[in-house]
Design a protein around this motif. Sequence first.
Motif, PDB file in Angstrom:
ATOM      1  N   ARG A 353      45.693   8.308  85.985  1.00 45.37           N
ATOM      2  CA  ARG A 353      45.006   7.906  87.221  1.00 45.37           C
ATOM      3  C   ARG A 353      44.183   9.054  87.786  1.00 45.37           C
ATOM      4  NH1 ARG A 353      50.642   5.401  89.357  1.00 45.37           N
ATOM      5  NH2 ARG A 353      50.722   3.613  87.937  1.00 45.37           N
ATOM      6  N   LEU A 354      44.713  10.249  87.704  1.00 48.43           N
ATOM      7  CA  LEU A 354      43.952  11.416  88.145  1.00 48.43           C
ATOM      8  C   LEU A 354      42.680  11.578  87.324  1.00 48.43           C
ATOM      9  CD1 LEU A 354      43.495  14.032  89.712  1.00 48.43           C
ATOM     10  CD2 LEU A 354      45.080  15.165  88.150  1.00 48.43           C
ATOM     11  N   GLN A 355      42.761  11.292  86.039  1.00 47.79           N
ATOM     12  CA  GLN A 355      41.575  11.425  85.176  1.00 47.79           C
ATOM     13  C   GLN A 355      40.452  10.478  85.594  1.00 47.79           C
ATOM     14  OE1 GLN A 355      43.009  10.945  81.162  1.00 47.79           O
ATOM     15  NE2 GLN A 355      44.205  12.842  81.228  1.00 47.79           N
ATOM     16  N   ILE A 356      40.788   9.361  86.224  1.00 46.95           N
ATOM     17  CA  ILE A 356      39.756   8.460  86.741  1.00 46.95           C
ATOM     18  C   ILE A 356      38.939   9.170  87.817  1.00 46.95           C
ATOM     19  CG2 ILE A 356      39.402   6.352  88.089  1.00 46.95           C
ATOM     20  CD1 ILE A 356      40.034   5.819  85.165  1.00 46.95           C
ATOM     21  N   VAL A 357      39.611   9.860  88.720  1.00 46.81           N
ATOM     22  CA  VAL A 357      38.910  10.580  89.788  1.00 46.81           C
ATOM     23  C   VAL A 357      38.115  11.748  89.204  1.00 46.81           C
ATOM     24  CG1 VAL A 357      39.169  11.745  92.019  1.00 46.81           C
ATOM     25  CG2 VAL A 357      40.732   9.893  91.398  1.00 46.81           C
ATOM     26  N   GLU A 358      38.680  12.430  88.246  1.00 50.78           N
ATOM     27  CA  GLU A 358      37.968  13.552  87.622  1.00 50.78           C
ATOM     28  C   GLU A 358      36.766  13.065  86.827  1.00 50.78           C
ATOM     29  OE1 GLU A 358      41.568  16.804  87.208  1.00 50.78           O
ATOM     30  OE2 GLU A 358      41.299  15.341  85.593  1.00 50.78           O
ATOM     31  N   ALA A 359      36.826  11.832  86.319  1.00 53.51           N
ATOM     32  CA  ALA A 359      35.663  11.264  85.629  1.00 53.51           C
ATOM     33  C   ALA A 359      34.515  11.032  86.603  1.00 53.51           C
ATOM     34  CB  ALA A 359      36.042   9.945  84.954  1.00 53.51           C
ATOM     35  N   ILE A 360      34.817  10.657  87.833  1.00 51.50           N
ATOM     36  CA  ILE A 360      33.770  10.517  88.863  1.00 51.50           C
ATOM     37  C   ILE A 360      33.096  11.866  89.092  1.00 51.50           C
ATOM     38  CG2 ILE A 360      33.283   9.892  91.253  1.00 51.50           C
ATOM     39  CD1 ILE A 360      35.818   8.147  91.188  1.00 51.50           C
ATOM     40  N   ARG A 361      33.897  12.895  89.231  1.00 51.17           N
ATOM     41  CA  ARG A 361      33.347  14.240  89.444  1.00 51.17           C
ATOM     42  C   ARG A 361      32.483  14.690  88.280  1.00 51.17           C
ATOM     43  NH1 ARG A 361      37.943  18.485  89.678  1.00 51.17           N
ATOM     44  NH2 ARG A 361      37.786  18.147  87.428  1.00 51.17           N
ATOM     45  N   ALA A 363      30.848  12.724  86.088  1.00 48.89           N
ATOM     46  CA  ALA A 363      29.634  11.911  85.956  1.00 48.89           C
ATOM     47  C   ALA A 363      28.667  12.132  87.092  1.00 48.89           C
ATOM     48  CB  ALA A 363      30.011  10.428  85.886  1.00 48.89           C
ATOM     49  N   LEU A 364      29.193  12.404  88.298  1.00 53.28           N
ATOM     50  CA  LEU A 364      28.355  12.518  89.499  1.00 53.28           C
ATOM     51  C   LEU A 364      28.687  13.813  90.231  1.00 53.28           C
ATOM     52  CD1 LEU A 364      28.781   8.859  90.849  1.00 53.28           C
ATOM     53  CD2 LEU A 364      26.922   9.732  89.408  1.00 53.28           C
ATOM     54  N   PRO A 365      28.209  14.951  89.733  1.00 51.25           N
ATOM     55  CA  PRO A 365      28.507  16.214  90.407  1.00 51.25           C
ATOM     56  C   PRO A 365      28.036  16.198  91.857  1.00 51.25           C
ATOM     57  CG  PRO A 365      27.522  16.589  88.250  1.00 51.25           C
ATOM     58  CD  PRO A 365      27.392  15.126  88.523  1.00 51.25           C
ATOM     59  N   GLN A 366      28.827  16.798  92.706  1.00 51.47           N
ATOM     60  CA  GLN A 366      28.519  16.918  94.139  1.00 51.47           C
ATOM     61  C   GLN A 366      28.498  15.566  94.854  1.00 51.47           C
ATOM     62  OE1 GLN A 366      27.679  20.026  96.060  1.00 51.47           O
ATOM     63  NE2 GLN A 366      28.959  20.656  94.336  1.00 51.47           N
ATOM     64  N   ALA A 367      29.155  14.569  94.279  1.00 52.38           N
ATOM     65  CA  ALA A 367      29.227  13.257  94.926  1.00 52.38           C
ATOM     66  C   ALA A 367      30.191  13.300  96.106  1.00 52.38           C
ATOM     67  CB  ALA A 367      29.680  12.198  93.930  1.00 52.38           C
ATOM     68  N   ASP A 498      39.583   3.529  81.494  1.00 54.18           N
ATOM     69  CA  ASP A 498      39.229   4.525  80.483  1.00 54.18           C
ATOM     70  C   ASP A 498      38.244   5.516  81.101  1.00 54.18           C
ATOM     71  OD1 ASP A 498      38.442   5.999  78.303  1.00 54.18           O
ATOM     72  OD2 ASP A 498      37.319   4.370  77.344  1.00 54.18           O
ATOM     73  N   PRO A 499      38.614   6.790  81.286  1.00 55.52           N
ATOM     74  CA  PRO A 499      37.729   7.756  81.920  1.00 55.52           C
ATOM     75  C   PRO A 499      36.371   7.896  81.234  1.00 55.52           C
ATOM     76  CG  PRO A 499      39.950   8.637  81.772  1.00 55.52           C
ATOM     77  CD  PRO A 499      39.939   7.361  80.982  1.00 55.52           C
ATOM     78  N   GLU A 500      36.353   7.850  79.906  1.00 53.07           N
ATOM     79  CA  GLU A 500      35.075   8.006  79.204  1.00 53.07           C
ATOM     80  C   GLU A 500      34.151   6.815  79.464  1.00 53.07           C
ATOM     81  OE1 GLU A 500      35.635   8.799  75.082  1.00 53.07           O
ATOM     82  OE2 GLU A 500      36.760  10.660  75.432  1.00 53.07           O
ATOM     83  N   ALA A 501      34.706   5.615  79.472  1.00 51.93           N
ATOM     84  CA  ALA A 501      33.894   4.438  79.778  1.00 51.93           C
ATOM     85  C   ALA A 501      33.383   4.502  81.216  1.00 51.93           C
ATOM     86  CB  ALA A 501      34.707   3.169  79.567  1.00 51.93           C
ATOM     87  N   LEU A 502      34.207   4.976  82.121  1.00 52.36           N
ATOM     88  CA  LEU A 502      33.785   5.104  83.519  1.00 52.36           C
ATOM     89  C   LEU A 502      32.686   6.138  83.658  1.00 52.36           C
ATOM     90  CD1 LEU A 502      34.044   4.492  86.513  1.00 52.36           C
ATOM     91  CD2 LEU A 502      35.937   6.145  86.616  1.00 52.36           C
ATOM     92  N   THR A 503      32.809   7.246  82.953  1.00 55.79           N
ATOM     93  CA  THR A 503      31.776   8.281  83.006  1.00 55.79           C
ATOM     94  C   THR A 503      30.429   7.716  82.569  1.00 55.79           C
ATOM     95  OG1 THR A 503      33.388  10.041  82.589  1.00 55.79           O
ATOM     96  CG2 THR A 503      31.084  10.543  82.131  1.00 55.79           C
ATOM     97  N   ARG A 504      30.431   6.938  81.511  1.00 60.32           N
ATOM     98  CA  ARG A 504      29.179   6.340  81.026  1.00 60.32           C
ATOM     99  C   ARG A 504      28.610   5.349  82.043  1.00 60.32           C
ATOM    100  NH1 ARG A 504      32.212   6.259  76.155  1.00 60.32           N
ATOM    101  NH2 ARG A 504      32.720   4.044  76.462  1.00 60.32           N
TER     102      ARG A 504
END
Length: 522
Positions: A353-361, A363-367, A498-504
């Motif tokens: 679950r933490l990796q989901i939040v880190e995937a946002i960071r 994919a979207l730096p400074q969001a 899936d963090p990678e799918a979310l990043t994309r």
Amino acid sequence: MKTVGERLIEGLAARGVEVVFGIPGVHTVELYRGLSGSSLRHVTARHEQGCGFMADGYARVSGKVGVAFVITGPGLLNTLTAMAQAKADSVPILVISGVNRRDSLGKGLGLLHELPDQAAMIRPLCPTRSLMAAQDLPEVLDWAFACLATGRPGPVHIEVPTDVMPLPCPALPAPQTPARAALPDLTAAALALNGARDVVILAGGGARGHAAALQALAEKLDAPVVQTVNARGIMHGHDLTVPASPSLEAVRALVRSAGQILAIGTELGPTDYDMYVNGGWPDVSGMIRVDICDTQLARHPAAQRLAGDAGAVMAALLDMVAPKPSQGAMRAAIARKAARAELADLDPQMPARLQIVEAIRSALPQALIVGDSTQPVYAANLYYDHDRAGGYFNAATGFGALGFGTGAAVGAALAAPKAQVVCLIGDGGLQFSSGELRTAVDEGLAITFLVWNNAAFAEIADAMRGAGTEVIGCTPSPLQMEAFAKACDLPFTALPPDPEALTRALAQPQSGPRMIEIRVPR
């Protein structure tokens, strides 16, 4: 001559207000008269609770006062939840409501939206004033903004009777400048810090906006900095940062090892410091505590209590303390590693679950990540280092209002129009405040509504199981997200957790609001 309603708008503009969140009603028509042709932007929410949450998110990101216009009675009652959240998190919002005509107050005449005593209902929560005459408007506005700018920030309320709003009102004088907090005597604090073997800093929401001063002081004291949720991102990636909850044993071990604790702008509340209610928080009664609020300082034992603005106190201490040897980075690194490893012991699913939040960071730096009470947010509140000071906040600590995320994300996006904004919310929380997605559409805000859909109040269900109670009421049917997104005119994507799918998905171009659903297997 202009009316009280028109002059009130002028008074807000003169005090730096740029946006008002509201829902007009028959009891506030005269407040709206002055908006036409003014510099203020009005944003229409779908529920008064959303007005308050929008004002909250706007204030957190902009550093300015968030303002809401609501009607008397049900409008103000609907806003109370948001006001209580702002109170808990020390966020300056001004709620201006109507109230029935002066000669009816307290008489129980059965008027529309009547309450027995509206101001008395608000008074236990926050400062409130009734504007009973046109000539009192300048003083009431100065009082409100002084409350918002001095001491501990939070909500302030002004009510205006419907028969006062249309009264003629002369031009307002220039606003008074609120007095600045005096700097306390720091001699003893500096002496204690200089004499301590190892220093650990506990930084809370009161340190927001003072990242440079905090980092400089931490470096000079060689002190690891433990950050509560409301301080996350303030020292991103720094060797001395410990972006982990004080509820974790690894962080508590670091605190126990310290020769001196310096607590800055933190209320030491249980949802940060004892989330699991196990009583394991160390004795920190020998701490040096800095807070803007005298009342807050009196609530916990401390060797030294320093009442003052966190930024000013840190800047002054910087010139009074001596540099310490470089061991703090090693201590912080040990605490970080152990704290992150501890997540899996709490719940095997928590690292994912933490990796989901880190995937946002990633994919979207400074969001700006605006969270609600949902599983990835709970995980990140335990351990997460955001890459933007003040850019990660949620209502899953303190007052804990479910449904905060959508409105607060709208306010955040208006405060920082060039930033990427992600509202991370669960399927249950979304149903508390789903209407505010239409506000995002109306305003053309590039918000990603990221819905963690496990078709349950899963955290509550886990708590029931842990208490040996039958799980009841924790599986409300979720919205059909794709159909709902279409009804809101939002582009829609569905993903597995899936963090990678979310990043994309997050990296795809975006021109307005959109919805991404993460479908979590039961």
